[in-house]
Design a protein around this motif. Sequence first.
Motif, PDB file in Angstrom:
ATOM      1  N   LYS A  86       0.859  -1.181   0.000  1.00 27.74           N
ATOM      2  CA  LYS A  86       0.000   0.000   0.000  1.00 27.74           C
ATOM      3  C   LYS A  86       0.894   1.229   0.000  1.00 27.74           C
ATOM      4  O   LYS A  86       1.879   1.305   0.734  1.00 27.74           O
ATOM      5  CB  LYS A  86      -0.896  -0.017   1.257  1.00 27.74           C
ATOM      6  N   ILE A  87       0.547   2.193  -0.830  1.00 28.29           N
ATOM      7  CA  ILE A  87       1.284   3.460  -0.881  1.00 28.29           C
ATOM      8  C   ILE A  87       0.471   4.500  -0.122  1.00 28.29           C
ATOM      9  O   ILE A  87      -0.726   4.665  -0.369  1.00 28.29           O
ATOM     10  CB  ILE A  87       1.499   3.928  -2.347  1.00 28.29           C
ATOM     11  N   VAL A  88       1.125   5.180   0.794  1.00 25.02           N
ATOM     12  CA  VAL A  88       0.480   6.264   1.535  1.00 25.02           C
ATOM     13  C   VAL A  88       1.309   7.525   1.375  1.00 25.02           C
ATOM     14  O   VAL A  88       2.546   7.473   1.290  1.00 25.02           O
ATOM     15  CB  VAL A  88       0.287   5.922   3.036  1.00 25.02           C
ATOM     16  N   LYS A  89       0.615   8.642   1.323  1.00 21.89           N
ATOM     17  CA  LYS A  89       1.325   9.916   1.163  1.00 21.89           C
ATOM     18  C   LYS A  89       0.727  10.949   2.092  1.00 21.89           C
ATOM     19  O   LYS A  89      -0.443  10.859   2.490  1.00 21.89           O
ATOM     20  CB  LYS A  89       1.281  10.386  -0.281  1.00 21.89           C
ATOM     21  N   ALA A  90       1.542  11.925   2.408  1.00 28.17           N
ATOM     22  CA  ALA A  90       1.095  13.019   3.254  1.00 28.17           C
ATOM     23  C   ALA A  90       1.788  14.300   2.791  1.00 28.17           C
ATOM     24  O   ALA A  90       2.941  14.281   2.342  1.00 28.17           O
ATOM     25  CB  ALA A  90       1.413  12.751   4.715  1.00 28.17           C
ATOM     26  N   ASN A 149       8.137  10.268  14.355  1.00 33.79           N
ATOM     27  CA  ASN A 149       7.579   8.914  14.479  1.00 33.79           C
ATOM     28  C   ASN A 149       6.059   8.929  14.649  1.00 33.79           C
ATOM     29  O   ASN A 149       5.367   8.050  14.131  1.00 33.79           O
ATOM     30  CB  ASN A 149       8.233   8.160  15.639  1.00 33.79           C
ATOM     31  N   ALA A 150       5.535   9.913  15.353  1.00 27.64           N
ATOM     32  CA  ALA A 150       4.083   9.988  15.550  1.00 27.64           C
ATOM     33  C   ALA A 150       3.380  10.213  14.212  1.00 27.64           C
ATOM     34  O   ALA A 150       2.338   9.599  13.937  1.00 27.64           O
ATOM     35  CB  ALA A 150       3.737  11.100  16.538  1.00 27.64           C
ATOM     36  N   ALA A 151       3.934  11.062  13.367  1.00 27.93           N
ATOM     37  CA  ALA A 151       3.339  11.322  12.048  1.00 27.93           C
ATOM     38  C   ALA A 151       3.431  10.076  11.168  1.00 27.93           C
ATOM     39  O   ALA A 151       2.475   9.741  10.454  1.00 27.93           O
ATOM     40  CB  ALA A 151       4.036  12.499  11.380  1.00 27.93           C
ATOM     41  N   ARG A 152       4.560   9.389  11.229  1.00 29.65           N
ATOM     42  CA  ARG A 152       4.707   8.155  10.445  1.00 29.65           C
ATOM     43  C   ARG A 152       3.760   7.060  10.950  1.00 29.65           C
ATOM     44  O   ARG A 152       3.183   6.319  10.162  1.00 29.65           O
ATOM     45  CB  ARG A 152       6.154   7.670  10.484  1.00 29.65           C
ATOM     46  N   ASP A 153       3.609   6.969  12.274  1.00 31.46           N
ATOM     47  CA  ASP A 153       2.665   5.990  12.831  1.00 31.46           C
ATOM     48  C   ASP A 153       1.240   6.288  12.391  1.00 31.46           C
ATOM     49  O   ASP A 153       0.449   5.375  12.130  1.00 31.46           O
ATOM     50  CB  ASP A 153       2.752   5.966  14.362  1.00 31.46           C
ATOM     51  N   ALA A 154       0.901   7.574  12.300  1.00 31.18           N
ATOM     52  CA  ALA A 154      -0.437   7.953  11.834  1.00 31.18           C
ATOM     53  C   ALA A 154      -0.625   7.523  10.376  1.00 31.18           C
ATOM     54  O   ALA A 154      -1.713   7.069   9.997  1.00 31.18           O
ATOM     55  CB  ALA A 154      -0.639   9.459  11.982  1.00 31.18           C
ATOM     56  N   LYS A 161      -5.992   0.984   7.888  1.00 38.96           N
ATOM     57  CA  LYS A 161      -7.426   1.232   7.758  1.00 38.96           C
ATOM     58  C   LYS A 161      -7.872   1.053   6.301  1.00 38.96           C
ATOM     59  O   LYS A 161      -8.913   0.451   6.035  1.00 38.96           O
ATOM     60  CB  LYS A 161      -7.742   2.651   8.252  1.00 38.96           C
ATOM     61  N   GLN A 162      -7.088   1.552   5.357  1.00 37.46           N
ATOM     62  CA  GLN A 162      -7.432   1.422   3.938  1.00 37.46           C
ATOM     63  C   GLN A 162      -7.375  -0.041   3.493  1.00 37.46           C
ATOM     64  O   GLN A 162      -8.225  -0.498   2.727  1.00 37.46           O
ATOM     65  CB  GLN A 162      -6.486   2.265   3.079  1.00 37.46           C
ATOM     66  N   ILE A 163      -6.396  -0.786   3.981  1.00 35.16           N
ATOM     67  CA  ILE A 163      -6.282  -2.209   3.632  1.00 35.16           C
ATOM     68  C   ILE A 163      -7.491  -2.973   4.158  1.00 35.16           C
ATOM     69  O   ILE A 163      -8.094  -3.779   3.457  1.00 35.16           O
ATOM     70  CB  ILE A 163      -4.965  -2.802   4.170  1.00 35.16           C
TER      71      ILE A 163
END
Length: 191
Positions: free
Chosen positions: A51-55, A133-138, A145-147
């Motif tokens: 899964k690819i996630v971006k922010a 780390n908190a932002a990466r954990d989010a 959740k998406q999976i």
Amino acid sequence: MLYFKHYAGALLLLVMVTGLISCRQEEPPLQKVLEVRNLSDLATTEYHITKIVKASDDKTWYKLGDRKILMSVEAVLKAGIDLSKLQPEDVIIDGKNITLNLPAPKLISLNLPPSGIKVEYQEIGALRDPFDNAARDALLAQAEKQIRRDIAATGIFTETENNTRTLITGFLQHAGYNNITIRFSPQTPLP
């Protein structure tokens, strides 16, 4: 006379074995089949999904500079059947014919191993702090959740039904059944 001794010895052995077998209580066929409940969660399918996630939070007016990240997350999904839910009324035995009504396949585990988490791209403005780390954990929580939301579209439950049917059919054929019918309860939406 020697022939008679062997014959008498064989006959005595046959009588003893027959007596032992008849004294041993045969387990009813239904109980034999219900022993699969001891397996509890029977995982028959494993998928590896990326899964690819971006922010990006460059639209915040009070922070100068851009901050973007793109991560790939490999998830390991295991699906199977909860055989502990198998009840006597789910098993119909008619001689060498058997019908099993099994529960619907379910997700047994979803694992995001640390070795499967990679930062593919990151852009940090000169006046910005890197993603902590908190932002990466989010972001990882968002990926999970998406999976979970899209899991039915992967086909994992259909493959789990096929794999379980093959495994249980082999078990029941080994137990002596000729005509085997396996049905699954309808799939319920995941929470």
